[in-house]
Scaffold this active site. Structure first.
Site, PDB file in Angstrom:
ATOM      1  CG  HIS A 282      -1.808   1.183   1.340  1.00  0.00           C
ATOM      2  ND1 HIS A 282      -3.118   1.186   0.903  1.00  0.00           N
ATOM      3  CD2 HIS A 282      -1.578   2.438   1.802  1.00  0.00           C
ATOM      4  CE1 HIS A 282      -3.631   2.389   1.108  1.00  0.00           C
ATOM      5  NE2 HIS A 282      -2.721   3.166   1.653  1.00  0.00           N
ATOM      6  CD  GLU A 283       1.531   3.597   3.711  1.00  0.00           C
ATOM      7  OE1 GLU A 283       1.692   4.658   3.080  1.00  0.00           O
ATOM      8  OE2 GLU A 283       0.506   3.367   4.402  1.00  0.00           O
ATOM      9  CG  HIS A 286       0.295   6.255  -0.641  1.00  0.00           C
ATOM     10  ND1 HIS A 286      -0.704   7.020  -1.177  1.00  0.00           N
ATOM     11  CD2 HIS A 286      -0.282   5.567   0.380  1.00  0.00           C
ATOM     12  CE1 HIS A 286      -1.836   6.818  -0.497  1.00  0.00           C
ATOM     13  NE2 HIS A 286      -1.608   5.935   0.448  1.00  0.00           N
ATOM     14  CD  GLU A 312      -5.755   5.433   0.419  1.00  0.00           C
ATOM     15  OE1 GLU A 312      -4.779   6.187   0.610  1.00  0.00           O
ATOM     16  OE2 GLU A 312      -5.969   4.416   1.096  1.00  0.00           O
TER      17      GLU A 312
HETATM   18 ZN    ZN Z   1      -3.070   5.247   1.839  1.00  0.00          ZN
END
Ligand code: ZN
Length: 518
Positions: A282-283, A286, A312
């Site tokens: 997830h990170e 980003h 996101e």
């Molecule tokens: Zn996030």
């Protein structure tokens, strides 16, 4: 680049007015201050000793004040006015003209908030966060209630200072800081039908006769090997570790200081490598957005991410559309077996893929699965909208929270620590933030559906560990533009349609129906 060349846009023959250079250097300088603060924040979360926090707060407060002074400098307003008067330049459709439009947006927003309001808000939320930490630990809502009451009052003042957009409501003015142009009416129009479909689908899953095995999510693996494994995975996905780091913190995050210096954090659970794997992917999603921003535009709107929702969309796409796909697990099972040998040998691809896709309604948003996650967001949106409008008092919050969680997720909240005290957002005064999580989830599915249409064999490639075609597609279609296009324009350009929940529901049902035998 020579000075003569720098005076002209690369895309447009219209010469750049001199005020553009002055504006650009002021914006770049403000961004240097912001990004210096980002390094200090990263250090605070990962390395700094506990007793250094007070000094760190003063350093960050000074940087924030200097940055505010730079961005609200009346000369910035003068340069903007001068540039806007140059119709040929403004109507050129260039990246530079888009920068002026976006810089005006930021300038209006910053200058509408008097410095007294900004410093009062900062001081209240700084103390409120300390109160929240204690209240959450002790599950003591009454200890936090006066702080939250104060924050809601200040937030309503802030909304009034920013001004409600025509035909809108005060919440819209707050959300605009995170997702430009976002309104409660638009969010409601998307959320209401999506909520009904999710609640019905989750009920169907609960009644399914078949369930994927959860066994791997309680399988102890050594932490040092987990760290090596997770780094291996994010590097393979395309996160460039020569331009970024992965460290450990209590709450995973991605800090952006520059496209060549992107700081990710994750957390590890001895009994569940999927926790670190999911949060790291997830990170890294980003992070790959930040690394994909154009280097020569850094510090300007054209070198900045569009919005939290689009940010996101990148993290969710890598986490869910890629990291929870069967193709990914075909590749990842082999990688996992070789890293943890022989501890993972007995798990098949299907078992690992299933374990990454277990649906289980729970109390905590950040632990929620892909299907139930958005219901947590919808509850928070409904409550904060009513808090901001005044329809709900802070004292009524815990009862309403518990009622809505029961109604949406069918679970009973036993205490406020596992209920309305679980998230940091409201203690930071971040009202209008939560919906960006779900908007990002929807953008992710819609972008990925477009990528599948345009890149032949995209998901077959995942099974061979080939993720570069997706990253290159995101670099060119999304990252390279910075804030040149709004979220809505970007969505239209990339997918040929306005934002819809259909691709997300198709993704979810297409994956979960076979897993649950529905
Ligand atoms: Zn996030």
């Amino acid at each position: 680049m020579t000075n003569a060349a720098a005076a002209f846009s690369s895309l447009d023959p219209h010469p750049l007015p001199p005020a553009y250079g002055q504006l650009a250097s002021a914006l770049r300088e403000a961004n240097l201050l912001r990004s210096t603060g980002a390094v200090l924040t990263w250090d605070q979360e990962t390395m700094a000793p506990p007793r250094g926090i007070e000094h760190r707060s003063r350093q960050l407060a000074l940087l924030a004040r200097l940055q505010h002074e730079r961005t609200t400098d009346p000369r910035v307003g003068d340069w903007l006015g001068e540039l806007e008067a140059d119709r040929g330049f403004i109507e050129s459709g260039s990246m530079e003209a888009a920068n002026v439009r976006e810089a005006r947006r930021d300038y209006l927003r910053e200058t509408r908030l008097p410095v007294e309001h900004v410093s009062e808000f900062a001081e209240v939320v700084s103390n409120a966060q300390q109160a929240w930490i204690g209240a959450r630990r002790d599950s003591d809502f009454p200890a936090f209630e006066p702080w939250l009451t104060n924050i809601v009052a200040l937030t309503r003042d802030r909304a009034a200072l920013l001004g409600t957009p025509e035909g809108g409501e005060p919440w819209d003015a707050l959300a605009d800081a995170f997702e430009p142009g976002c309104t409660a009416a638009h969010v409601t129009a998307i959320f209401t039908p999506l909520r009904a479909r999710l609640v019905a689908f989750i009920a169907e899953i609960a009644g399914a006769s078949r369930r994927p095995s959860d066994e791997f999510n309680d399988h102890e693996l050594p932490l040092e090997t987990q760290q090596l494994f997770v780094r291996h995975v994010i590097a393979r996905l395309g996160f460039d570790l020569s331009r970024g780091r992965l460290d450990t913190s209590t709450h995973p995050f991605c800090g952006s200081t520059h496209c060549h210096d992107v700081r990710l954090t994750t957390r590890y659970d001895l009994r569940c490598v999927n926790d670190a794997l999911g949060s790291s992917i997830h990170e890294a999603g980003h992070g790959m957005y930040e690394q994909g921003l154009p280097e020569r535009e850094i510090g300007l709107p054209s070198g900045t991410a569009v919005s939290l929702g689009i940010h996101e969309s990148q993290s969710r796409m890598w986490e869910n559309q890629v990291g929870r796909s069967r193709g990914f697990w075909q590749w990842c099972t082999t990688a996992m077996r070789s890293h943890f040998a022989p501890s993972c040998d007995r798990f098949s691809v299907d078992e690992l893929y299933g374990a990454a896709n277990v649906v289980k309604p729970g109390l905590i948003r950040v632990d929620a699965d892909e299907a139930t996650y958005n219901l947590h967001v919808m509850v928070r949106f409904e409550l904060e909208r009513r808090l901001v409008s005044g329809a709900l008092s802070v004292g009524e919050l815990p009862g309403e929270w518990n009622r809505l969680i029961k109604e949406h997720l069918g679970v009973t909240v036993p205490n406020d620590r596992l209920g309305c005290l679980q998230d940091v957002h409201w203690s930071m005064g971040a009202f209008g933030y939560f919906p960006t999580y779900t908007l990002g989830t929807l953008y992710a599915a819609q972008f990925h559906e477009a990528a599948r249409r345009e890149i032949p064999g995209l998901e077959d490639g995942y099974s061979r560990g080939e993720f570069e075609p997706l990253l290159r597609w995101l670099n060119a279609g999304i990252h390279a533009h910075g804030r040149r296009y709004s979220s809505a324009e970007l969505c239209q350009r990339v997918t040929g349609a306005t934002l819809s929940a259909e691709p997300f529901m198709a993704h979810l049902e297409g994956k979960l129906r076979p897993l649950y035998g529905l």
